[in-house]
Scaffold this active site. Structure first.
Site, PDB file in Angstrom:
ATOM      1  N   GLU A 201       0.957  -1.261  -0.050  1.00 64.27           N
ATOM      2  CA  GLU A 201      -0.004   0.016  -0.033  1.00 64.27           C
ATOM      3  C   GLU A 201       0.805   1.242  -0.038  1.00 64.27           C
ATOM      4  O   GLU A 201       0.402   2.460  -0.001  1.00 64.27           O
ATOM      5  CB  GLU A 201      -0.746   0.071   1.130  1.00 64.27           C
ATOM      6  CG  GLU A 201      -2.045  -1.316   1.222  1.00 64.27           C
ATOM      7  CD  GLU A 201      -2.953  -0.988   2.206  1.00 64.27           C
ATOM      8  OE1 GLU A 201      -3.179   0.065   3.039  1.00 64.27           O
ATOM      9  OE2 GLU A 201      -4.003  -1.832   2.162  1.00 64.27           O
ATOM     10  N   ASP A 237      -5.837   0.738  11.335  1.00 55.14           N
ATOM     11  CA  ASP A 237      -6.514  -0.408  11.132  1.00 55.14           C
ATOM     12  C   ASP A 237      -5.853  -1.223  11.945  1.00 55.14           C
ATOM     13  O   ASP A 237      -4.683  -1.878  11.807  1.00 55.14           O
ATOM     14  CB  ASP A 237      -6.444  -0.799   9.572  1.00 55.14           C
ATOM     15  CG  ASP A 237      -7.383  -2.031   9.410  1.00 55.14           C
ATOM     16  OD1 ASP A 237      -7.907  -2.741  10.272  1.00 55.14           O
ATOM     17  OD2 ASP A 237      -7.470  -2.357   8.168  1.00 55.14           O
ATOM     18  N   GLU A 282     -10.051   1.137  12.962  1.00 52.01           N
ATOM     19  CA  GLU A 282     -10.938   0.237  12.312  1.00 52.01           C
ATOM     20  C   GLU A 282     -10.673  -1.369  12.758  1.00 52.01           C
ATOM     21  O   GLU A 282      -9.545  -1.627  13.220  1.00 52.01           O
ATOM     22  CB  GLU A 282     -10.200   0.144  10.617  1.00 52.01           C
ATOM     23  CG  GLU A 282     -10.751  -1.066   9.655  1.00 52.01           C
ATOM     24  CD  GLU A 282     -10.200  -0.702   8.355  1.00 52.01           C
ATOM     25  OE1 GLU A 282     -10.039   0.350   8.174  1.00 52.01           O
ATOM     26  OE2 GLU A 282     -10.057  -1.656   7.626  1.00 52.01           O
ATOM     27  N   LYS A 333     -15.837  -2.374   0.561  1.00 49.89           N
ATOM     28  CA  LYS A 333     -14.988  -2.775  -0.420  1.00 49.89           C
ATOM     29  C   LYS A 333     -15.825  -3.786  -1.310  1.00 49.89           C
ATOM     30  O   LYS A 333     -16.356  -4.766  -0.989  1.00 49.89           O
ATOM     31  CB  LYS A 333     -14.026  -3.619   0.065  1.00 49.89           C
ATOM     32  CG  LYS A 333     -13.003  -3.201   1.098  1.00 49.89           C
ATOM     33  CD  LYS A 333     -12.180  -4.034   1.680  1.00 49.89           C
ATOM     34  CE  LYS A 333     -11.105  -3.474   2.524  1.00 49.89           C
ATOM     35  NZ  LYS A 333     -10.434  -4.220   3.581  1.00 49.89           N
ATOM     36  N   LYS A 384     -10.324   5.492   1.958  1.00 52.55           N
ATOM     37  CA  LYS A 384      -9.114   4.948   2.246  1.00 52.55           C
ATOM     38  C   LYS A 384      -8.336   4.262   1.055  1.00 52.55           C
ATOM     39  O   LYS A 384      -8.605   3.254   0.496  1.00 52.55           O
ATOM     40  CB  LYS A 384      -9.474   3.792   3.426  1.00 52.55           C
ATOM     41  CG  LYS A 384      -8.114   3.054   4.154  1.00 52.55           C
ATOM     42  CD  LYS A 384      -8.836   2.159   4.927  1.00 52.55           C
ATOM     43  CE  LYS A 384      -7.722   1.230   5.278  1.00 52.55           C
ATOM     44  NZ  LYS A 384      -8.119  -0.067   6.147  1.00 52.55           N
TER      45      LYS A 384
HETATM   46  P1  PGA Z   1      -6.674  -6.153   2.681  1.00 51.19           P
HETATM   47  O1  PGA Z   1      -6.292  -5.209   3.917  1.00 51.19           O
HETATM   48  O2  PGA Z   1      -6.936  -5.543   1.309  1.00 51.19           O
HETATM   49  O3  PGA Z   1      -5.050  -6.838   2.512  1.00 51.19           O
HETATM   50  O4  PGA Z   1      -7.496  -7.188   2.971  1.00 51.19           O
HETATM   51  C1  PGA Z   1      -6.806  -4.106   4.009  1.00 51.19           C
HETATM   52  C2  PGA Z   1      -7.652  -3.703   5.157  1.00 51.19           C
HETATM   53  O5  PGA Z   1      -7.419  -4.773   6.291  1.00 51.19           O
HETATM   54  O6  PGA Z   1      -8.223  -2.804   5.114  1.00 51.19           O
HETATM   55 ZN    ZN Z   2      -9.220  -3.433   7.389  1.00 52.93          ZN
END
Ligand code: PGA
Ligand code: ZN
Length: 418
Positions: A201, A237, A282, A333, A384
């Site tokens: 990220e 998070d 989070e 998501k 985010k």
């Molecule tokens: P992930 O984690 O995209 O690797 O599942 C991001 C998050 O937990 O927000």
């Molecule tokens: Zn998360």
């Protein structure tokens, strides 16, 4: 202008981790849309299955054999109908195990973009109409830990800059970039093994203690707030499902060398929120502990208590939370649930019950920028999506373009940190 689907083309592409994923083109009589699926690393147990038999090739085969012929000739404007057909073609499996959630995601998003494009509109305009004029505040990952990092890094997965006093989106992105850079400089001073490494990220990876990371980000955010003359807070998070050891009924902080039971975890989270004036937390508890979410929400003020693995963008799970006031914010998501219509329903449920929807990238992502449009279209006050790194910048820059395009109609979201 008509927007009937003429063709649906699926191909294999790669994400920022070099993992295979699926991309779909939707061609209509007068337009075109394209979307590729992101991938999580710390995935919630209740998320839909990304690929049938774990195979991108299998997903492509299913699209070509079963899905494309069924969707040809339909009107791309009918998003809900198309998403419903995706569920039917999957055999209504609940977790998209037959065609795969990533295929459903890519078709659904590509269709929405194709419909917008067929009408000569951008996606946020098509989905949000004239009232879609507010920009989200960006939460930006600056220090990675937990499953997103390596070595002796903090137990907490993400330390996120949150410039919630910014007056424009551009100003907010600039603040996050400044904070990220200054944290890099501070880490260089603090740790002699720091070599500028970054996670998927784009957040820094360093061999520092969980608590040292708090001190670094908290000082930098204070300095930048003073320099820029607006509030730059920060949040976390915790991704606590990754810390939870069910056999022991304890959260295992291996960097700290500490184990905490549920009560101690609650107290620890409360102390951190108070001590560092956290504006956002989070997944402070594991994904089945709705009760502790409710208790922390009751005991804290001026902080978004957000569920990611807890809710997995799923209306049913969100309703379980709403019933007992577990949290006051929800991560959205789209690939956790499969289709745009499913995610839109979850956003609507959140908003009508006073929960803040936080639209989010995944750690494995592509240069797609659709979440920028979804944030504005569906009035999500927070996005985010990292600070630096190509797949993050793709989304941030698209929001900068939207803000520029809106001109004096643009305003920052109405966000009260409660
Ligand atoms: P992930 O984690 O995209 O690797 O599942 C991001 C998050 O937990 O927000
Ligand atoms: Zn998360």
């Amino acid at each position: 202008m008509s927007s009937f689907i003429e063709d649906l083309i699926a191909r294999k592409v790669f994400n920022n981790r070099g993992e295979e994923t699926i991309e779909v083109d939707v061609v209509t009589t007068s337009g075109f849309g394209r979307a590729s699926a992101p991938a999580g690393k710390s995935r919630g147990k209740a998320e839909v299955l990304p690929f049938p038999q774990d195979s991108v090739d299998e997903a492509i085969k299913k699209i070509e054999e079963f899905v494309a012929p069924e969707l040809a000739g339909l009107n791309a404007d009918s998003q809900e109908e198309i998403d419903e057909i995706l569920h039917e073609l999957d055999g209504c499996s609940k977790n998209f195990k037959n065609i795969g959630g990533s295929a459903a995601f890519a078709i659904s998003l590509a269709n929405a973009e194709a419909a917008a494009n067929s009408h000569g509109l951008l996606m946020y305009q098509f989905l949000g109409g004239n009232s879609a004029t507010s920009l989200p505040y960006p939460l930006g990952n600056c220090i990675s830990g937990g499953q997103h990092a390596t070595g002796k890094s903090p137990d907490i997965q993400e330390y996120l800059a949150f410039p919630h006093g910014a007056e424009t989106f551009l100003e907010a992105v600039a603040a996050n970039a400044k904070i990220h850079k200054k944290i890099g400089d501070a880490l260089k001073e603090k740790s002699n093994t720091f070599n500028g490494g970054k996670s998927d990220e784009g957040a820094w990876i360093a061999n520092i203690d969980t608590i040292d990371a708090f001190d670094v980000i908290s000082k930098v955010c204070d300095d930048v707030s003073n320099e820029l003359d607006f509030e730059c807070g920060f949040g976390l998070d915790v991704a606590a499902s990754s810390l939870w050891n069910a056999k022991e009924s304890k959260y295992v902080y291996s960097n700290e060398g500490v184990k905490r039971d549920s009560g101690e975890q609650l107290e620890y989270m409360r102390e951190l929120i108070e001590k560092y004036h956290l504006a956002y937390v989070e997944d402070p508890f594991h994904e089945e502990d709705f009760k502790s979410f409710a208790e922390l929400t009751r005991k804290t003020r001026n902080c978004l208590i957000c569920g990611d693995d807890l809710f997995t963008t799923n209306t049913e799970r969100l309703n379980n939370g709403i019933r007992i006031n577990a949290g006051n914010a929800i991560i959205i998501k789209v690939n956790q649930i499969g289709t745009l219509s499913d995610a839109a329903r979850t956003i609507e449920t959140a908003q009508s019950n006073g929960y803040i929807p936080v639209i989010s990238h995944r750690s494995g992502d592509t240069c797609d920028w659709h979440i920028a449009h979804l944030a504005v279209a569906y009035k999500c006050p927070v996005i985010k999506t990292g600070v630096v790194e190509g797949t993050r910048i793709a989304k941030l820059n698209e929001l900068i373009r939207i803000e520029h395009f809106l001109g004096n109609r643009a305003k920052m979201a109405d966000l009260k940190i409660r």
